[in-house]
Design a protein around this motif. Structure first.
Motif, mmCIF file in Angstrom:
data_model
loop_
_atom_site.group_PDB
_atom_site.id
_atom_site.type_symbol
_atom_site.label_atom_id
_atom_site.label_comp_id
_atom_site.label_asym_id
_atom_site.label_seq_id
_atom_site.Cartn_x
_atom_site.Cartn_y
_atom_site.Cartn_z
ATOM 1 N N GLY A 13 -25.676 39.152 -24.743
ATOM 2 C CA GLY A 13 -25.100 38.523 -26.195
ATOM 3 C C GLY A 13 -23.586 39.009 -26.260
ATOM 4 N N ARG A 14 -22.878 38.319 -27.033
ATOM 5 C CA ARG A 14 -21.718 38.641 -27.603
ATOM 6 C C ARG A 14 -21.565 38.510 -29.059
ATOM 7 N NH1 ARG A 14 -17.596 35.321 -23.712
ATOM 8 N NH2 ARG A 14 -16.210 36.485 -25.357
ATOM 9 N N GLY A 15 -22.763 38.737 -29.597
ATOM 10 C CA GLY A 15 -22.584 38.678 -31.092
ATOM 11 C C GLY A 15 -22.644 37.354 -31.705
ATOM 12 N N LEU A 16 -22.650 37.410 -33.296
ATOM 13 C CA LEU A 16 -22.515 36.034 -33.960
ATOM 14 C C LEU A 16 -21.362 35.530 -33.725
ATOM 15 C CD1 LEU A 16 -23.740 36.457 -37.637
ATOM 16 C CD2 LEU A 16 -24.867 35.071 -35.774
ATOM 17 N N TYR A 17 -20.064 36.210 -33.613
ATOM 18 C CA TYR A 17 -18.713 35.428 -33.431
ATOM 19 C C TYR A 17 -18.443 35.611 -32.148
ATOM 20 C CZ TYR A 17 -19.870 36.381 -38.350
ATOM 21 O OH TYR A 17 -20.417 36.657 -39.463
ATOM 22 N N GLY A 18 -19.027 35.526 -30.865
ATOM 23 C CA GLY A 18 -18.617 35.714 -29.736
ATOM 24 C C GLY A 18 -18.657 34.646 -28.711
ATOM 25 N N LEU A 19 -18.960 33.392 -29.259
ATOM 26 C CA LEU A 19 -19.195 32.295 -28.417
ATOM 27 C C LEU A 19 -17.802 31.641 -28.391
ATOM 28 C CD1 LEU A 19 -22.263 30.559 -30.003
ATOM 29 C CD2 LEU A 19 -22.314 32.229 -28.169
ATOM 30 N N ASN A 20 -17.698 31.083 -27.035
ATOM 31 C CA ASN A 20 -16.289 30.386 -26.633
ATOM 32 C C ASN A 20 -16.429 28.878 -26.519
ATOM 33 O OD1 ASN A 20 -15.008 32.803 -26.141
ATOM 34 N ND2 ASN A 20 -15.706 32.592 -23.966
#
Ligand code: S3P
Length: 437
Positions: free
Chosen positions: A80-87
């Motif tokens: 996971g990359r956290g709530l704000y980590g999507l590309n």
């Protein structure tokens, strides 16, 4: 669009004996992928449902930059990359296949992203209503364009932060509830969803497990935005919606006794057991325990004489996906079974009220279709016929169970759609069957 053309012949006869571990829960697997992707760190999903629908959710997050891989044990590992980590997705497009849960839940996440994504689906999904999620997400500030204002493809242009809403959902729907709660994480305030009857509560349970605080009052759930999710080891129990097929088969095939292991009996999902028991079904819950935050048990099911019942609106959300197979059971029950308040079935993977009526009628069942339900007269001997699943996994499996007790062979067209939720269905079905002596 993938339309299967495979046919299966069901040869009737025999009993069901032995034990089986039904497939992992579809709803929980989808949510485990989503919550893991939004957590910071590595999560593992033990015993995930490796079937088409959940693969669509995994693929959606892969295209948003999240690693979802299978390890040697068959578990899925999600970094996971956290709530704000999507590309942003390459080509800005995500294909959701046949999966309403993927499209509706992923929409809630995309509404909070600072980029644009197009969500597409197969023929069935492109004709299912998406305005039920587009409306609350628009009210929260996302821009959403949909075909005819309500169907996929959906073009979602997210906004950050989103505006909190108090949403009253006109339909009890866990997909709508989950979509709004996921979007609520991207607000700077408190977002709530209220439904008329409580739908399945896996999102609430899994949010809590991941450290998200919720305020739950009756059928209203509220979440404060900006809370972070903790990576987890998710354990997925067996899906009662899949267990339902061998379960009803064992009830109606003479001389049967089976054990269904690790079945999720979450009280928001166990309506089928309640209704069948009221009909006289011999079903015992054994070794009740907790697995992955969900109540599970083993179910012992024996052939039973069934009597008709009435199924009303309040219980529908607790057995929504089980109505096609419940209808098969009702054809064998003494008396008139009435199912009401189930109009939602018309906007599932197929129009389940229309198709369960047309196809079981070909098999000799006496069913009257109502705008919001069914009237089923029983007991009626069934005869083999040529029926169509309409590419709906739950219809294909319901007709296979009906074929088991029919006089003559039943041919099911478009039968490989079972891959959506129960890829091993045909093998399991044969494995549990023994010839009558
Ligand atoms: C699901 C919710 C239900 C159910 C579907 C899975 C979920 O749909 O029919 O198979 O995982 O949230 P609705 O939310 O449309 O009732």
């Amino acid at each position: 669009m993938t339309v299967s053309t495979s046919s299966r012949i069901v040869v009737p006869g025999g009993s069901l004996r032995g034990e089986t571990l039904p497939p992992p829960d579809k709803s929980i697997t989808h949510r485990a992928i989503i919550l893991s992707a939004l957590s910071t760190g590595t999560s593992r999903i033990i015993h995930p449902l490796a079937a088409d629908d959940c693969e669509r959710t995994a693929e959606a997050f892969r295209s948003l930059g999240i690693s979802v891989e299978r390890d040697r044990t068959g578990a899925w590992v999600v970094v996971g990359r956290g709530l704000y980590g999507l590309n942003e997705a390459p080509s800005q497009t995500i294909y959701c296949g046949n999966s309403g849960t993927t499209m509706r839940l992923v929409s809630g996440v995309l509404a909070g992203q600072p980029f644009e994504t197009k969500l597409m689906g197969d023929h069935s999904l492109s004709n299912r209503p998406m305005d039920r999620v587009a409306q609350p997400l628009r009210a929260m500030g996302a821009e959403i364009a949909a075909r005819d204002g309500k169907y996929a493809p959906l073009h979602i242009h997210g906004r950050r932060p989103l505006t909190p809403v108090d949403w009253k959902s006109p339909v009890p729907s866990a997909q709508v509830k989950s979509c709004v709660l996921l979007a609520g994480l991207y607000t700077e305030g408190i977002t709530s969803v209220e439904e008329t009857f409580k739908s399945r509560d896996h999102t609430e349970r899994m949010f809590s497990a991941a450290g998200i605080k919720l305020d739950i009052q009756g059928n209203r759930v509220a979440v404060r935005g900006g809370q972070t999710l903790t990576a987890q080891e998710w354990v997925v129990p067996s899906d009662i919606s899949s267990a339902a097929f061998p379960l009803v088969a064992a009830l109606i095939a003479p001389g049967s006794e089976i054990l269904l292991r690790n079945v999720d009996v979450n009280p928001t999902r166990d309506g089928l057991l309640e209704v069948l028991q009221a009909m006289g079904a011999n079903i015992k819950r054994e070794d009740i325990r907790v697995m992955g935050g969900e109540p599970v048990c083993d179910l012992v099911v024996k052939t039973s004489g069934l009597k008709a019942t009435r199924v009303d609106e309040e219980i529908i959300p607790r057995l929504l996906d089980e109505i096609p197979i419940l209808t098969v059971a009702a054809t064998q029950a003494e008396g008139v079974t009435e199912i009401r308040g189930a109009a939602e079935l018309r906007v599932k993977e197929s129009d389940r009220l229309a198709h369960v009526t047309s196809e079981l009628t070909k098999m000799g069942a006496r069913i009257q279709e109502l705008p919001d339900g069914l009237i089923i007269r029983g007991p009626t001997p069934l005869r083999g016929a040529e029926v169509d699943s309409f590419n709906d996994h739950r219809m294909a499996m319901a007709f296979a169970v009906a074929g088991l007790i029919a006089d003559g062979n039943t041919s099911i067209r478009n039968a490989d759609c079972v891959d959506i939720s129960f890829p091993t269905f045909w093998e399991e079905f044969e494995k549990l069957r023994v010839a009558t002596t």
